[in-house]
Design an enzyme around this catalytic site. Structure first.
Site, PDB file in Angstrom:
ATOM      1  CE1 TYR A 152      35.377  12.475 -91.695  1.00  0.00           C
ATOM      2  CE2 TYR A 152      36.392  12.023 -93.824  1.00  0.00           C
ATOM      3  CZ  TYR A 152      35.383  11.796 -92.903  1.00  0.00           C
ATOM      4  OH  TYR A 152      34.390  10.902 -93.188  1.00  0.00           O
ATOM      5  CG  ASN A 204      43.356   7.711 -81.507  1.00  0.00           C
ATOM      6  OD1 ASN A 204      44.177   6.896 -81.894  1.00  0.00           O
ATOM      7  ND2 ASN A 204      43.056   7.846 -80.220  1.00  0.00           N
ATOM      8  CD  GLN A 230      38.869   7.481 -84.604  1.00  0.00           C
ATOM      9  OE1 GLN A 230      40.019   7.865 -84.769  1.00  0.00           O
ATOM     10  NE2 GLN A 230      37.949   7.619 -85.543  1.00  0.00           N
ATOM     11  N   GLY A 232      34.966   3.143 -84.975  1.00  0.00           N
ATOM     12  CA  GLY A 232      35.554   3.462 -86.270  1.00  0.00           C
ATOM     13  C   GLY A 232      34.624   3.143 -87.422  1.00  0.00           C
ATOM     14  CG  ASP A 253      31.866   6.685 -88.150  1.00  0.00           C
ATOM     15  OD1 ASP A 253      32.791   5.989 -87.690  1.00  0.00           O
ATOM     16  OD2 ASP A 253      32.029   7.873 -88.468  1.00  0.00           O
ATOM     17  CE1 TYR A 303      32.119   7.825 -93.907  1.00  0.00           C
ATOM     18  CE2 TYR A 303      31.074   7.274 -91.833  1.00  0.00           C
ATOM     19  CZ  TYR A 303      32.061   7.931 -92.535  1.00  0.00           C
ATOM     20  OH  TYR A 303      32.982   8.691 -91.858  1.00  0.00           O
ATOM     21  CD1 TRP A 304      32.139   3.704 -91.538  1.00  0.00           C
ATOM     22  CD2 TRP A 304      33.188   1.762 -91.827  1.00  0.00           C
ATOM     23  NE1 TRP A 304      33.484   3.950 -91.450  1.00  0.00           N
ATOM     24  CE2 TRP A 304      34.163   2.770 -91.609  1.00  0.00           C
ATOM     25  CE3 TRP A 304      33.623   0.444 -92.029  1.00  0.00           C
ATOM     26  CZ2 TRP A 304      35.530   2.506 -91.597  1.00  0.00           C
ATOM     27  CZ3 TRP A 304      34.982   0.178 -92.008  1.00  0.00           C
ATOM     28  CH2 TRP A 304      35.916   1.207 -91.797  1.00  0.00           C
ATOM     29  CD  GLU A 336      35.618   9.014 -95.883  1.00  0.00           C
ATOM     30  OE1 GLU A 336      35.387   8.944 -94.662  1.00  0.00           O
ATOM     31  OE2 GLU A 336      35.098   9.875 -96.628  1.00  0.00           O
TER      32      GLU A 336
END
Length: 438
Positions: A29, A34, A106, A164, A166, A357-358, A401
Protein backbone atom coordinates in the site's frame (compact mmCIF):
# COMPACT_ATOMS: atom_id res chain seq x y z
CA UNK A 1 8.10 -6.27 26.30
CA UNK A 2 5.85 -3.22 26.21
CA UNK A 3 8.75 -0.78 26.02
CA UNK A 4 10.40 -2.76 23.19
CA UNK A 5 7.13 -2.97 21.24
CA UNK A 6 6.44 0.70 21.82
CA UNK A 7 9.80 1.53 20.28
CA UNK A 8 9.07 -0.81 17.35
CA UNK A 9 5.67 0.85 16.82
CA UNK A 10 7.37 4.22 16.62
CA UNK A 11 9.88 2.79 14.14
CA UNK A 12 7.02 1.47 11.98
CA UNK A 13 5.44 4.91 11.75
CA UNK A 14 8.79 6.57 11.12
CA UNK A 15 9.59 4.02 8.42
CA UNK A 16 6.27 4.59 6.63
CA UNK A 17 6.40 8.40 6.87
CA UNK A 18 6.62 10.01 3.41
CA UNK A 19 7.37 13.68 4.18
CA UNK A 20 3.80 14.81 4.79
CA UNK A 21 1.79 11.61 5.12
CA UNK A 22 2.13 7.99 6.18
CA UNK A 23 1.60 4.99 3.91
CA UNK A 24 -0.08 1.90 5.40
CA UNK A 25 2.97 -0.24 4.58
CA UNK A 26 5.72 -0.44 2.01
CA UNK A 27 5.11 -2.27 -1.25
CA UNK A 28 1.54 -3.43 -0.68
CA UNK A 29 0.00 0.00 0.00
CA UNK A 30 2.34 2.77 -1.23
CA UNK A 31 -0.09 5.74 -1.20
CA UNK A 32 -2.23 7.62 1.34
CA UNK A 33 -5.46 5.92 2.40
CA UNK A 34 -8.36 7.83 3.96
CA UNK A 35 -9.38 6.00 7.13
CA UNK A 36 -5.86 4.64 7.59
CA UNK A 37 -4.70 8.23 7.95
CA UNK A 38 -7.27 8.84 10.68
CA UNK A 39 -6.03 5.96 12.80
CA UNK A 40 -2.42 6.79 11.97
CA UNK A 41 -2.92 10.41 13.02
CA UNK A 42 -4.01 9.20 16.45
CA UNK A 43 -0.78 7.23 16.77
CA UNK A 44 1.27 10.22 15.71
CA UNK A 45 -0.58 12.39 18.24
CA UNK A 46 1.10 10.38 21.01
CA UNK A 47 4.51 11.03 19.42
CA UNK A 48 4.43 14.18 17.30
CA UNK A 49 1.26 16.28 16.98
CA UNK A 50 2.63 18.15 13.97
CA UNK A 51 2.75 14.92 12.01
CA UNK A 52 -0.78 14.10 13.14
CA UNK A 53 -1.89 17.43 11.69
CA UNK A 54 0.05 16.72 8.51
CA UNK A 55 -1.93 13.50 7.96
CA UNK A 56 -5.15 15.51 7.83
CA UNK A 57 -3.75 18.31 5.70
CA UNK A 58 -2.22 15.93 3.19
CA UNK A 59 -5.38 13.87 2.82
CA UNK A 60 -7.54 16.96 2.38
CA UNK A 61 -5.49 17.94 -0.66
CA UNK A 62 -7.48 15.26 -2.46
CA UNK A 63 -10.92 16.61 -1.55
CA UNK A 64 -13.30 17.13 -4.46
CA UNK A 65 -15.22 20.37 -5.02
CA UNK A 66 -18.49 18.73 -3.90
CA UNK A 67 -16.99 17.79 -0.51
CA UNK A 68 -16.26 14.16 -1.43
CA UNK A 69 -13.08 12.85 0.18
CA UNK A 70 -11.59 9.88 -1.73
CA UNK A 71 -10.22 6.71 -0.24
CA UNK A 72 -6.79 7.06 -1.88
CA UNK A 73 -4.71 10.12 -2.73
CA UNK A 74 -1.88 9.25 -5.13
CA UNK A 75 0.68 11.80 -3.96
CA UNK A 76 3.63 9.79 -5.23
CA UNK A 77 4.59 7.44 -8.04
CA UNK A 78 4.57 3.70 -7.36
CA UNK A 79 4.17 0.58 -9.47
CA UNK A 80 3.35 -1.82 -6.65
CA UNK A 81 -0.42 -1.21 -6.37
CA UNK A 82 -3.43 -1.94 -8.58
CA UNK A 83 -5.69 -0.17 -9.47
CA UNK A 84 -3.67 3.00 -9.84
CA UNK A 85 -4.80 6.51 -10.84
CA UNK A 86 -5.00 5.68 -14.54
CA UNK A 87 -7.61 3.01 -13.83
CA UNK A 88 -9.73 5.37 -11.73
CA UNK A 89 -9.56 8.17 -14.33
CA UNK A 90 -11.43 10.56 -12.02
CA UNK A 91 -10.85 13.49 -14.36
CA UNK A 92 -14.12 12.43 -16.00
CA UNK A 93 -15.89 14.13 -13.09
CA UNK A 94 -16.23 17.93 -13.09
CA UNK A 95 -15.87 17.75 -9.29
CA UNK A 96 -12.48 16.03 -9.28
CA UNK A 97 -9.45 17.95 -7.96
CA UNK A 98 -6.10 18.48 -9.60
CA UNK A 99 -4.65 15.90 -7.22
CA UNK A 100 -4.75 12.31 -8.43
CA UNK A 101 -7.26 10.31 -6.42
CA UNK A 102 -9.54 7.30 -6.46
CA UNK A 103 -13.26 7.73 -7.13
CA UNK A 104 -14.73 6.16 -3.98
CA UNK A 105 -14.48 7.00 -0.29
CA UNK A 106 -13.96 5.16 3.03
CA UNK A 107 -15.60 5.10 6.49
CA UNK A 108 -15.65 8.67 7.90
CA UNK A 109 -13.56 8.30 11.04
CA UNK A 110 -11.79 11.65 10.75
CA UNK A 111 -14.19 13.77 12.80
CA UNK A 112 -14.00 11.34 15.70
CA UNK A 113 -10.21 11.18 15.52
CA UNK A 114 -10.01 14.97 15.47
CA UNK A 115 -11.87 15.10 18.78
CA UNK A 116 -9.45 12.55 20.26
CA UNK A 117 -6.54 14.72 19.10
CA UNK A 118 -8.17 17.62 20.92
CA UNK A 119 -8.45 15.50 24.08
CA UNK A 120 -4.70 14.86 23.86
CA UNK A 121 -3.58 18.39 22.97
CA UNK A 122 -6.30 20.64 24.39
CA UNK A 123 -6.73 24.32 23.57
CA UNK A 124 -3.55 24.66 21.42
CA UNK A 125 -5.27 22.48 18.79
CA UNK A 126 -8.24 24.83 18.32
CA UNK A 127 -6.57 26.83 15.54
CA UNK A 128 -5.98 23.63 13.60
CA UNK A 129 -9.56 22.49 14.22
CA UNK A 130 -10.79 25.83 12.91
CA UNK A 131 -8.58 25.38 9.84
CA UNK A 132 -9.89 21.97 8.77
CA UNK A 133 -13.43 22.01 10.19
CA UNK A 134 -14.96 23.39 6.93
CA UNK A 135 -13.48 20.51 4.90
CA UNK A 136 -14.78 17.83 7.28
CA UNK A 137 -18.17 19.50 7.44
CA UNK A 138 -18.27 19.59 3.62
CA UNK A 139 -17.58 15.84 3.55
CA UNK A 140 -20.51 15.16 5.89
CA UNK A 141 -22.67 17.55 3.86
CA UNK A 142 -21.79 15.50 0.77
CA UNK A 143 -22.98 12.29 2.45
CA UNK A 144 -26.32 13.64 3.60
CA UNK A 145 -27.12 15.47 0.36
CA UNK A 146 -25.70 12.96 -2.18
CA UNK A 147 -25.79 9.55 -0.49
CA UNK A 148 -29.17 9.47 1.30
CA UNK A 149 -31.79 8.99 -1.45
CA UNK A 150 -34.57 8.11 1.02
CA UNK A 151 -33.83 11.10 3.28
CA UNK A 152 -33.65 8.83 6.31
CA UNK A 153 -30.23 9.82 7.62
CA UNK A 154 -28.65 6.54 6.49
CA UNK A 155 -26.10 6.93 3.72
CA UNK A 156 -25.17 4.26 1.21
CA UNK A 157 -21.88 2.91 0.01
CA UNK A 158 -21.60 2.08 -3.69
CA UNK A 159 -18.46 -0.08 -3.62
CA UNK A 160 -17.32 -2.76 -1.21
CA UNK A 161 -14.01 -0.93 -0.75
CA UNK A 162 -15.98 1.97 0.72
CA UNK A 163 -16.98 -0.28 3.62
CA UNK A 164 -13.33 -0.84 4.50
CA UNK A 165 -14.21 -4.54 4.94
CA UNK A 166 -13.32 -5.38 1.36
CA UNK A 167 -14.19 -9.05 0.89
CA UNK A 168 -16.44 -9.78 3.85
CA UNK A 169 -18.81 -12.68 3.06
CA UNK A 170 -21.65 -10.20 3.56
CA UNK A 171 -21.10 -9.17 -0.06
CA UNK A 172 -21.36 -12.71 -1.44
CA UNK A 173 -25.13 -12.28 -1.78
CA UNK A 174 -24.55 -9.20 -3.94
CA UNK A 175 -21.90 -10.82 -6.13
CA UNK A 176 -24.24 -13.76 -6.85
CA UNK A 177 -26.45 -11.44 -8.88
CA UNK A 178 -23.63 -9.55 -10.61
CA UNK A 179 -22.45 -10.85 -13.97
CA UNK A 180 -19.15 -8.97 -14.13
CA UNK A 181 -16.88 -9.37 -17.17
CA UNK A 182 -13.79 -11.50 -16.64
CA UNK A 183 -11.31 -8.64 -16.74
CA UNK A 184 -7.64 -9.44 -17.18
CA UNK A 185 -6.29 -8.20 -13.87
CA UNK A 186 -2.90 -6.67 -13.23
CA UNK A 187 -2.95 -7.41 -9.52
CA UNK A 188 0.12 -6.46 -7.51
CA UNK A 189 -1.07 -7.42 -4.02
CA UNK A 190 -0.49 -11.13 -4.58
CA UNK A 191 3.13 -10.39 -5.52
CA UNK A 192 3.69 -9.12 -1.97
CA UNK A 193 1.63 -11.51 0.18
CA UNK A 194 0.15 -15.01 0.00
CA UNK A 195 -2.72 -15.04 -2.50
CA UNK A 196 -4.66 -17.48 -0.30
CA UNK A 197 -4.97 -14.71 2.29
CA UNK A 198 -6.35 -12.14 -0.17
CA UNK A 199 -9.62 -11.66 -2.11
CA UNK A 200 -10.05 -14.01 -5.05
CA UNK A 201 -9.61 -12.97 -8.69
CA UNK A 202 -13.34 -13.31 -9.27
CA UNK A 203 -14.04 -10.95 -6.39
CA UNK A 204 -11.55 -8.48 -7.85
CA UNK A 205 -13.33 -8.62 -11.19
CA UNK A 206 -16.52 -7.48 -9.43
CA UNK A 207 -14.56 -4.68 -7.75
CA UNK A 208 -13.15 -3.45 -11.06
CA UNK A 209 -16.51 -3.80 -12.80
CA UNK A 210 -18.02 -1.34 -10.32
CA UNK A 211 -15.20 1.10 -11.02
CA UNK A 212 -15.79 0.78 -14.77
CA UNK A 213 -19.50 1.52 -14.26
CA UNK A 214 -18.75 4.63 -12.20
CA UNK A 215 -16.36 5.84 -14.88
CA UNK A 216 -18.99 5.31 -17.58
CA UNK A 217 -21.29 7.60 -15.54
CA UNK A 218 -18.50 10.17 -14.98
CA UNK A 219 -18.80 9.53 -11.23
CA UNK A 220 -22.19 11.24 -11.21
CA UNK A 221 -23.91 10.54 -7.89
CA UNK A 222 -27.41 10.67 -9.36
CA UNK A 223 -26.61 7.95 -11.89
CA UNK A 224 -24.78 5.87 -9.30
CA UNK A 225 -27.78 6.01 -6.96
CA UNK A 226 -30.11 5.02 -9.82
CA UNK A 227 -28.01 2.32 -11.46
CA UNK A 228 -25.25 0.91 -9.27
CA UNK A 229 -25.79 -2.80 -8.56
CA UNK A 230 -23.98 -2.30 -5.23
CA UNK A 231 -25.88 0.12 -2.97
CA UNK A 232 -25.61 -0.80 0.70
CA UNK A 233 -26.40 0.87 4.02
CA UNK A 234 -23.50 -0.42 6.08
CA UNK A 235 -23.56 -0.38 9.93
CA UNK A 236 -19.85 0.43 10.30
CA UNK A 237 -19.90 3.26 7.80
CA UNK A 238 -23.01 4.87 9.27
CA UNK A 239 -21.79 4.36 12.85
CA UNK A 240 -18.59 6.23 12.12
CA UNK A 241 -20.51 8.99 10.35
CA UNK A 242 -22.77 9.41 13.38
CA UNK A 243 -19.86 9.27 15.85
CA UNK A 244 -17.95 11.81 13.76
CA UNK A 245 -21.07 14.02 13.62
CA UNK A 246 -21.06 13.93 17.41
CA UNK A 247 -17.42 14.99 17.51
CA UNK A 248 -17.88 17.79 14.98
CA UNK A 249 -20.83 19.09 17.00
CA UNK A 250 -18.66 19.17 20.14
CA UNK A 251 -15.75 20.82 18.35
CA UNK A 252 -17.91 23.18 16.31
CA UNK A 253 -19.42 24.61 19.48
CA UNK A 254 -15.91 25.40 20.74
CA UNK A 255 -14.93 27.34 17.64
CA UNK A 256 -18.23 29.13 17.05
CA UNK A 257 -19.54 27.20 14.04
CA UNK A 258 -23.18 27.72 15.06
CA UNK A 259 -24.76 27.29 11.61
CA UNK A 260 -22.83 24.11 10.88
CA UNK A 261 -23.52 22.71 14.34
CA UNK A 262 -27.25 23.26 13.90
CA UNK A 263 -27.23 21.40 10.60
CA UNK A 264 -25.13 18.55 12.02
CA UNK A 265 -27.62 18.21 14.86
CA UNK A 266 -30.49 17.88 12.37
CA UNK A 267 -28.66 15.20 10.41
CA UNK A 268 -27.73 13.43 13.64
CA UNK A 269 -31.32 13.33 14.86
CA UNK A 270 -32.49 11.93 11.52
CA UNK A 271 -29.77 9.25 11.50
CA UNK A 272 -30.47 8.12 15.04
CA UNK A 273 -34.21 8.01 14.38
CA UNK A 274 -33.80 5.38 11.66
CA UNK A 275 -30.56 3.47 12.33
CA UNK A 276 -31.79 1.00 14.97
CA UNK A 277 -35.21 0.54 13.40
CA UNK A 278 -33.80 -0.35 9.99
CA UNK A 279 -30.52 -2.12 10.71
CA UNK A 280 -31.04 -4.01 13.98
CA UNK A 281 -31.93 -7.69 13.69
CA UNK A 282 -33.88 -8.99 16.67
CA UNK A 283 -33.21 -12.52 15.51
CA UNK A 284 -29.43 -12.06 15.25
CA UNK A 285 -29.15 -9.68 18.24
CA UNK A 286 -26.86 -7.42 16.25
CA UNK A 287 -26.81 -4.80 13.53
CA UNK A 288 -26.85 -5.96 9.92
CA UNK A 289 -26.78 -4.45 6.44
CA UNK A 290 -29.47 -3.19 4.07
CA UNK A 291 -29.24 -3.71 0.32
CA UNK A 292 -31.03 -0.70 -1.21
CA UNK A 293 -30.85 -2.06 -4.75
CA UNK A 294 -32.56 -5.35 -3.86
CA UNK A 295 -34.61 -3.84 -1.00
CA UNK A 296 -33.54 -6.53 1.47
CA UNK A 297 -31.59 -7.02 4.65
CA UNK A 298 -28.29 -8.86 4.47
CA UNK A 299 -28.42 -10.69 7.78
CA UNK A 300 -24.81 -11.90 7.95
CA UNK A 301 -22.86 -10.93 11.08
CA UNK A 302 -19.44 -9.30 11.08
CA UNK A 303 -17.33 -7.27 13.46
CA UNK A 304 -19.01 -4.22 11.89
CA UNK A 305 -22.25 -5.42 13.52
CA UNK A 306 -20.97 -4.21 16.91
CA UNK A 307 -19.70 -0.75 15.94
CA UNK A 308 -23.08 0.98 16.56
CA UNK A 309 -22.07 0.80 20.24
CA UNK A 310 -19.45 3.43 19.41
CA UNK A 311 -22.16 5.74 18.06
CA UNK A 312 -24.52 5.27 21.02
CA UNK A 313 -27.24 3.72 18.85
CA UNK A 314 -28.78 0.93 20.98
CA UNK A 315 -30.49 1.46 24.31
CA UNK A 316 -28.86 -0.09 27.39
CA UNK A 317 -30.93 -3.28 27.30
CA UNK A 318 -30.24 -3.91 23.62
CA UNK A 319 -26.55 -3.20 24.10
CA UNK A 320 -26.50 -5.79 26.89
CA UNK A 321 -28.12 -8.37 24.61
CA UNK A 322 -25.54 -7.70 21.89
CA UNK A 323 -22.61 -8.09 24.27
CA UNK A 324 -23.97 -11.20 26.00
CA UNK A 325 -24.88 -12.93 22.73
CA UNK A 326 -21.68 -12.24 20.86
CA UNK A 327 -18.76 -10.81 22.84
CA UNK A 328 -19.00 -12.01 26.45
CA UNK A 329 -18.44 -15.76 26.14
CA UNK A 330 -20.73 -15.64 23.13
CA UNK A 331 -20.86 -16.35 19.41
CA UNK A 332 -17.69 -14.45 18.49
CA UNK A 333 -15.57 -15.89 21.33
CA UNK A 334 -16.50 -19.49 20.53
CA UNK A 335 -17.11 -22.61 22.58
CA UNK A 336 -14.84 -25.59 21.92
CA UNK A 337 -12.83 -23.86 19.24
CA UNK A 338 -12.25 -20.48 20.86
CA UNK A 339 -11.23 -17.20 19.28
CA UNK A 340 -9.38 -14.03 20.06
CA UNK A 341 -11.78 -11.10 19.96
CA UNK A 342 -12.96 -10.04 17.56
CA UNK A 343 -13.12 -12.19 14.41
CA UNK A 344 -14.10 -10.06 11.44
CA UNK A 345 -16.84 -12.51 10.43
CA UNK A 346 -19.22 -14.87 12.19
CA UNK A 347 -17.17 -17.91 13.30
CA UNK A 348 -20.29 -20.11 13.16
CA UNK A 349 -20.90 -19.34 9.49
CA UNK A 350 -19.75 -21.80 6.78
CA UNK A 351 -18.25 -18.76 5.02
CA UNK A 352 -15.88 -18.04 7.93
CA UNK A 353 -12.22 -18.23 6.91
CA UNK A 354 -9.68 -17.40 9.64
CA UNK A 355 -6.92 -16.58 7.14
CA UNK A 356 -8.51 -14.69 4.24
CA UNK A 357 -8.56 -10.92 4.73
CA UNK A 358 -12.01 -9.76 6.01
CA UNK A 359 -13.60 -13.21 5.97
CA UNK A 360 -12.54 -14.03 9.54
CA UNK A 361 -9.21 -12.60 10.75
CA UNK A 362 -8.92 -10.07 13.57
CA UNK A 363 -8.25 -6.48 12.48
CA UNK A 364 -6.76 -4.04 14.98
CA UNK A 365 -8.82 -1.04 13.88
CA UNK A 366 -12.16 -2.84 14.30
CA UNK A 367 -11.05 -4.10 17.70
CA UNK A 368 -10.18 -0.54 18.69
CA UNK A 369 -13.60 0.73 17.60
CA UNK A 370 -15.41 -2.08 19.42
CA UNK A 371 -13.31 -1.46 22.53
CA UNK A 372 -14.34 2.19 22.53
CA UNK A 373 -17.99 1.28 22.03
CA UNK A 374 -17.99 -1.22 24.89
CA UNK A 375 -16.51 1.36 27.24
CA UNK A 376 -19.14 3.88 26.18
CA UNK A 377 -21.84 1.56 27.56
CA UNK A 378 -19.91 0.61 30.69
CA UNK A 379 -18.98 -2.92 29.58
CA UNK A 380 -15.48 -2.30 30.88
CA UNK A 381 -14.60 -5.92 31.60
CA UNK A 382 -15.49 -7.07 28.09
CA UNK A 383 -13.74 -4.01 26.67
CA UNK A 384 -10.63 -5.01 28.58
CA UNK A 385 -10.91 -8.52 27.10
CA UNK A 386 -10.86 -6.95 23.62
CA UNK A 387 -7.91 -4.75 24.56
CA UNK A 388 -6.02 -7.66 26.12
CA UNK A 389 -6.58 -9.91 23.09
CA UNK A 390 -5.50 -7.13 20.75
CA UNK A 391 -2.28 -6.51 22.64
CA UNK A 392 -1.60 -10.25 22.87
CA UNK A 393 -1.80 -10.62 19.09
CA UNK A 394 0.50 -7.66 18.52
CA UNK A 395 2.98 -8.85 21.14
CA UNK A 396 3.06 -12.35 19.65
CA UNK A 397 3.29 -11.39 15.98
CA UNK A 398 4.31 -7.77 15.64
CA UNK A 399 2.52 -5.15 13.56
CA UNK A 400 0.86 -7.21 10.85
CA UNK A 401 -2.20 -6.19 8.86
CA UNK A 402 -4.54 -8.87 10.27
CA UNK A 403 -4.40 -11.95 12.49
CA UNK A 404 -5.71 -15.50 12.68
CA UNK A 405 -8.31 -15.49 15.50
CA UNK A 406 -8.04 -19.18 16.43
CA UNK A 407 -6.57 -19.56 19.89
CA UNK A 408 -5.42 -23.15 19.35
CA UNK A 409 -3.28 -23.36 16.24
CA UNK A 410 -0.89 -26.10 15.24
CA UNK A 411 2.58 -25.57 16.72
CA UNK A 412 4.64 -23.29 14.53
CA UNK A 413 1.62 -21.81 12.74
CA UNK A 414 2.26 -18.07 12.56
CA UNK A 415 -0.94 -16.06 12.87
CA UNK A 416 0.12 -12.69 11.39
CA UNK A 417 -1.04 -12.15 7.79
CA UNK A 418 -0.95 -9.50 5.07
CA UNK A 419 1.39 -6.55 5.19
CA UNK A 420 4.00 -6.33 7.93
CA UNK A 421 5.07 -3.10 9.66
CA UNK A 422 1.48 -1.98 9.17
CA UNK A 423 0.89 1.60 10.23
CA UNK A 424 -2.54 1.51 11.84
CA UNK A 425 -1.63 -1.60 13.84
CA UNK A 426 1.35 0.29 15.24
CA UNK A 427 -0.58 3.54 15.71
CA UNK A 428 -3.49 1.96 17.57
CA UNK A 429 -1.09 -0.05 19.72
CA UNK A 430 0.37 3.26 20.89
CA UNK A 431 -3.11 4.40 21.82
CA UNK A 432 -4.21 1.16 23.49
CA UNK A 433 -1.22 0.93 25.82
CA UNK A 434 -2.25 4.31 27.20
CA UNK A 435 -5.72 3.04 28.08
CA UNK A 436 -6.04 1.85 31.65
CA UNK A 437 -6.62 -1.82 32.32
CA UNK A 438 -9.14 -2.85 34.97
Amino acid sequence: MTSDLKLLAQEVLEGNWQDGFTIPCKGLYPFQWNWDSGFIALGWAHLDMERAKAEFRSLLKGQWSNGFLPHIVFHNEAESYFPGPEVWDVGRSPDAPQARTSGITQPPVLGYILELLYEISGEPLLDFIDEIFPALYAWHHYFYTRRDPNKEGLVYICHNWEAGTDNTPVWDAVWEGLDSPEYELNRRDTQHVDASNRPSNREYQHYIHLVELFKSWDYDDVQIAEKSPFLIQDPLFNSLLIRSNESLIHLGKRIGKDVEVAQLQKWQALSKAHFHKKLFSEQRKAYVYFDLRANRRLDALSSSSFTPLLAGIPDAETAGDIVKTHLDKGRFTGVGPSYFLCPSFDPESPSFDPKRYWRGPVWINLNWLIYQGLNRYGFNKVAENVRRDTLALLEECGFYEYFDPRRDLDPGHFRGYGGNHFSWSAALYLDLIRRKAL
